[in-house]
Write an enzyme that holds these catalytic residues in place. Structure first.
Site, mmCIF file in Angstrom:
data_model
loop_
_atom_site.group_PDB
_atom_site.id
_atom_site.type_symbol
_atom_site.label_atom_id
_atom_site.label_comp_id
_atom_site.label_asym_id
_atom_site.label_seq_id
_atom_site.Cartn_x
_atom_site.Cartn_y
_atom_site.Cartn_z
ATOM 1 N N LYS A 52 0.820 -1.219 0.000
ATOM 2 C CA LYS A 52 0.000 0.000 0.000
ATOM 3 C C LYS A 52 0.849 1.262 0.000
ATOM 4 C CE LYS A 52 -4.020 -2.128 0.472
ATOM 5 N NZ LYS A 52 -5.342 -1.769 0.065
ATOM 6 N N SER A 77 -8.367 1.218 7.611
ATOM 7 C CA SER A 77 -8.278 0.528 8.894
ATOM 8 C C SER A 77 -6.862 0.033 9.175
ATOM 9 C CB SER A 77 -9.257 -0.645 8.933
ATOM 10 O OG SER A 77 -8.973 -1.543 7.895
#
Length: 143
Positions: A52, A77
């Site tokens: 990510k 999250s």
């Protein structure tokens, strides 16, 4: 929206030097067990422990300098939150991350340790966009 090979090459250029190169790996035991060649990419070795980071850094790098200085807002999250927080820190800009109240404590702690502000929310009852609206409305952040 389609992504071209030129887009991919441009992203690779933008993240070069910041994203760690993670190489493909294989194990003879797994190959033998499955009867073929299995390659895997240990992204746990990437900055923040996830792929990510690449996307977050590429996205922030594409924001024009004048807008980027206002900071960024994201929702996640965990892994994306860490990627955004790390990328924002590298650019020296503020980051506000809306994270569910039940997000893993280690990831919330990591995001805060990288300098991002965390806004916890109830994923089932809160309007996360309303929670970050003050940061966007006053022109302090780029979504």
């Amino acid at each position: 929206m389609s992504i071209s090979i030129e887009d991919i090459r441009a992203a690779a250029t933008r993240i070069a030097g910041e994203a760690r190169r993670t190489h493909f790996m294989e194990t003879a035991a797994l190959n033998a067990r499955l009867g073929g060649r299995v390659l895997f990419k240990p992204e746990v070795l990437q900055r923040t422990g996830s792929f990510k980071f690449r996307g977050a850094y590429n996205c922030i790098a594409r924001i024009p300098d004048a807008e980027r200085r206002r900071g960024v807002v994201a929702f996640s999250s965990g892994n994306h939150a860490q990627g955004v927080a790390a990328s924002a820190a590298l650019f020296g800009i503020p980051a506000v991350i809306a994270m569910p109240a039940d997000a893993p404590a280690i990831k919330v702690g990591n995001v805060r340790a990288m300098g991002a502000a965390v806004i916890p929310f109830d994923r089932f009852g809160d309007d996360r966009e309303a929670l970050v609206a003050p940061y966007i409305e006053i022109g302090r952040a780029h979504v």
